[in-house]
Structure formats: structure tokens, C-alpha cells
Scaffold this motif. Sequence first.
Motif, mmCIF file in Angstrom:
data_model
loop_
_atom_site.group_PDB
_atom_site.id
_atom_site.type_symbol
_atom_site.label_atom_id
_atom_site.label_comp_id
_atom_site.label_asym_id
_atom_site.label_seq_id
_atom_site.Cartn_x
_atom_site.Cartn_y
_atom_site.Cartn_z
ATOM 1 N N PRO A 142 0.950 -1.238 -0.081
ATOM 2 C CA PRO A 142 0.004 0.116 -0.021
ATOM 3 C C PRO A 142 0.841 1.214 -0.056
ATOM 4 C CG PRO A 142 0.176 -0.731 2.415
ATOM 5 C CD PRO A 142 0.865 -1.890 1.353
ATOM 6 N N PRO A 145 -1.959 3.781 -2.706
ATOM 7 C CA PRO A 145 -3.037 3.235 -3.336
ATOM 8 C C PRO A 145 -4.019 4.283 -3.953
ATOM 9 C CG PRO A 145 -3.165 3.949 -0.899
ATOM 10 C CD PRO A 145 -1.845 4.077 -1.537
ATOM 11 N N SER A 146 -3.844 5.625 -3.710
ATOM 12 C CA SER A 146 -4.648 6.482 -4.535
ATOM 13 C C SER A 146 -4.196 6.566 -6.074
ATOM 14 C CB SER A 146 -4.402 7.628 -4.035
ATOM 15 O OG SER A 146 -3.174 8.163 -4.152
ATOM 16 N N THR A 149 -6.112 3.524 -7.557
ATOM 17 C CA THR A 149 -7.636 3.699 -7.808
ATOM 18 C C THR A 149 -7.780 4.660 -8.956
ATOM 19 O OG1 THR A 149 -7.585 5.522 -6.283
ATOM 20 C CG2 THR A 149 -8.329 3.390 -5.262
ATOM 21 N N THR A 164 -10.183 5.174 -2.008
ATOM 22 C CA THR A 164 -8.937 4.423 -1.086
ATOM 23 C C THR A 164 -9.263 5.014 0.161
ATOM 24 O OG1 THR A 164 -7.661 4.918 -3.166
ATOM 25 C CG2 THR A 164 -6.425 5.023 -1.129
ATOM 26 N N GLU A 166 -6.778 5.443 3.017
ATOM 27 C CA GLU A 166 -5.331 5.519 2.885
ATOM 28 C C GLU A 166 -4.689 4.859 4.295
ATOM 29 O OE1 GLU A 166 -3.260 6.677 0.694
ATOM 30 O OE2 GLU A 166 -4.320 7.843 -0.765
ATOM 31 N N SER A 170 -6.313 0.180 2.024
ATOM 32 C CA SER A 170 -7.592 -0.569 1.452
ATOM 33 C C SER A 170 -8.140 0.389 0.427
ATOM 34 C CB SER A 170 -8.329 -0.925 2.525
ATOM 35 O OG SER A 170 -7.876 -1.715 3.592
ATOM 36 N N ILE A 171 -8.824 -0.656 -0.555
ATOM 37 C CA ILE A 171 -9.474 0.022 -1.488
ATOM 38 C C ILE A 171 -10.982 -0.772 -1.712
ATOM 39 C CG2 ILE A 171 -9.953 0.036 -4.368
ATOM 40 C CD1 ILE A 171 -7.025 -0.167 -4.393
ATOM 41 N N ASP A 191 -0.649 -4.332 -7.799
ATOM 42 C CA ASP A 191 -0.281 -4.385 -6.475
ATOM 43 C C ASP A 191 1.055 -5.233 -6.062
ATOM 44 O OD1 ASP A 191 -0.015 -4.127 -3.759
ATOM 45 O OD2 ASP A 191 -1.498 -5.819 -3.260
#
Length: 224
Positions: A142, A145-146, A149, A164, A166, A170-171, A191
Motif C-alpha cells: 500500500p 493506493p490512490s 484507484t 481509497t 489511505e 485498502s480499496i 499491487d
Amino acid sequence: MRQFLATTSLITMITLSVSTHAKDKTHPTPKRKNPCHTLTSCADHVSHLLGHKYLFAEKLKGQVNFSKNFKLTKDNINEYFSEALHLNGYTRVKIKDGVYRILKARDIRYSPASIIEVKDYNTSSIPSLSDYFLVSLKLKHPDYPSEITRSLRPFMSRYGRIITAEHTGSIIIQDTGRNLKRIVGIIKNLDIPISDEHRERLEKIIKRRHESKMSQKCSSSNPG
């Protein structure tokens, strides 16, 4: 005498042929009735076969057509009805076992839904339907993550959403079950550990993006 008998037999055959043809016209073979000609009739048919109960605020608009060799059965009717609703701009939300609410797909974001947690990119818990579901997926790497997305937005369906978390890496995604399976597969490919060079490049991109947003805010707050 022989000629008379032959003529009589021929007349009899012609009479029988004409009679049979006329009977066929009078009593044509009945066409197979499509129990899912309209969405409302299809909901009734699904309820009859599977025991489902459906709630909807207004009359369902839309119709369903299928090829002559397509046969509706107890095994495929649930998947077929889900797709029929999707094609006409509707979706289903499960209220409890056997009870569903049908609503317009554009309003799915306002409807509460339980979260399906996907672990190790195993999508077996996501139904292969055109209904909308909510999925939570924790990234193994991670770092940004943004950015993942952002890369996924072109693959979302018309009323799909992705955000997201942050702080947890997680998404969270809401989309049709079929598309969720595809999106989870794409996330799995994204990922991965990133190199120092890639990390530096991403940080520069994020910094420029942040500066651009701040500049726009300053411009809008000081129009003069």
C-alpha cells in the motif's frame, strides 16, 4: 374400371391433402410464450421458480428479448434476470434471504449494502451476477493506493465507484459482480513492490498534482 378407380383414389388423396392443410391453418401450432417478455412478468416468473420476493416502488419499465433456442430454467433464471435488469438500467439489492429490492442502478450509491471482504485476491465470494456489490480489498503493497484507484477509474461501469482508505491501505469498490471480478484481477497486477526510481517519479507526479490543486483553490478564492 381401372381408370375409374385410379381417378377416384387421386381425388381422395387431393381432398385429404387440402383438408389437412386447411386444418393446419385453422389450428396453427401455438407459439412458445416468453414468461420474461417484460421485466415485471420476469420478476413474477423468477418468484415462481426460486421463491424470491421483490419490492419495487414503481412499475418496471423495459422488455427482454432472447433467441428462440434460449431456454429459461431454474438453474439460469437468476443470472438471466440479473442481466435483464442491468440492461434496462435497474439492479437488485438483497434485504434479507429471499427478499430483494429493485431500484434504478443510478441510485445504488444511496442504498446500504454489506461489504464483501476479498482476501489474497480470491474472488470466489463475489457473485457472478450483474447486481451491484460492495467489496473491500487490502493491498499487499500500500505505498500509493490512490494511484491505483486513479488507474482503475476507466474500467469502472457507469454507476460504479471506487475510493481509497489511505490509513488502512485498502480499496473499496462498488460495481457489478462481473466487473468486480475483473477489477480485482487488475488490482492484483498493480499491487507489486515499486522500485526507488518509480517511487521518486510518483512522488514528483503527486507533488505537481497537489501544487496544481492548491493553485486552482487560490485562483478561485481570489477572482480579482
